[in-house]
Scaffold this motif. Structure first.
Motif, short mmCIF file in Angstrom:
data_model
loop_
_atom_site.label_atom_id
_atom_site.label_comp_id
_atom_site.label_asym_id
_atom_site.label_seq_id
_atom_site.Cartn_x
_atom_site.Cartn_y
_atom_site.Cartn_z
N ARG A 105 51.29 -1.59 20.53
CA ARG A 105 50.17 -2.54 20.43
C ARG A 105 49.06 -2.14 21.40
O ARG A 105 47.89 -2.05 21.02
CB ARG A 105 50.68 -3.95 20.73
N VAL A 115 43.35 -6.12 18.11
CA VAL A 115 44.31 -7.00 17.45
C VAL A 115 43.54 -8.13 16.78
O VAL A 115 42.69 -8.77 17.39
CB VAL A 115 45.33 -7.57 18.47
N GLU A 118 48.36 -12.01 14.92
CA GLU A 118 49.69 -11.85 15.47
C GLU A 118 50.60 -12.92 14.89
O GLU A 118 50.18 -14.05 14.65
CB GLU A 118 49.67 -11.96 16.99
N ALA A 131 51.90 -7.45 14.98
CA ALA A 131 50.47 -7.42 15.33
C ALA A 131 49.76 -6.61 14.26
O ALA A 131 50.23 -5.54 13.85
CB ALA A 131 50.26 -6.80 16.70
N TYR A 132 48.63 -7.13 13.81
CA TYR A 132 47.77 -6.42 12.88
C TYR A 132 46.54 -5.99 13.66
O TYR A 132 45.90 -6.82 14.31
CB TYR A 132 47.33 -7.31 11.72
N VAL A 133 46.22 -4.72 13.59
CA VAL A 133 45.04 -4.21 14.28
C VAL A 133 44.03 -3.72 13.25
O VAL A 133 44.39 -3.27 12.17
CB VAL A 133 45.40 -3.08 15.28
#
Length: 177
Positions: A105, A115, A118, A131-133
């Motif tokens: 992350r 980010v 989440e 987590a999406y970035v």
């Protein structure tokens, strides 16, 4: 290197989840799809605030890769609306498992991928942190960092085994949840 682990999933935002499942089945031989309507998670944050998104998800294998189809039902701010603000459809993200969640992350953030969303405490559908970035400027979409755990590995293995033995006709879309 931005992604240093195998990509396990490609995800697509769609306008009609059942229609999209049938498209993937008919065109690519994917499936069967496991459909989770109106997915609810215990704690989901979008840009640091509780998420109000209402979305359904369908997951199935296409060969050795997992395909996730996502339909958002409301207009709440979300990472799906970030990508398709007018309700469009197409590629959204790729996912990898990691046993070094905090490290990966932080590494993504240090490489210019903030980010955006989440998820914590997923219960029977995973159990790990996600987590999406935002990596749209690097890979054309988002990247999902999924904390590796036995629950999600078992789910993926079961879905893959079902894909391998499936006759491409019986129960193409299976409700779960």
């Amino acid at each position: 290197m931005l992604i240093n682990k195998p990509v396990r999933q490609f995800a697509y935002v769609v306008r009609d989840i059942e229609e999209a499942c049938h498209h993937w089945i008919n065109v690519f031989g994917a499936g069967p799809f496991f459909h989770v309507p109106h997915l609810k998670v215990a704690k989901q944050l979008y840009r640091g605030e509780p998420s109000r998104e209402d979305s359904s998800h369908a997951l199935g294998f296409c060969g050795n890769i997992n395909i996730q189809l996502i339909q958002q039902h409301n207009d709440a701010p979300s990472m799906y609306r970030d990508m398709y603000p007018d309700g469009g459809q197409g590629f959204h993200h790729m996912m990898f498992f990691t046993d070094e969640f905090e490290f990966d992350r932080s590494r993504m953030v240090e490489n210019g991928c903030p980010v955006v969303e989440e998820i914590f405490e997923q219960g029977k559908h995973g159990g790990g942190r996600i987590a999406y970035v935002d990596a749209r400027d690097k890979v054309g979409g988002f990247i999902e960092i999924y904390e590796d755990n036995p629950v999600i590995r078992e789910l993926f293995a079961a879905w893959k085994a079902e894909h391998d033995r499936w006759d491409r006709k019986t129960d193409p879309i299976r409700l779960i949840g």
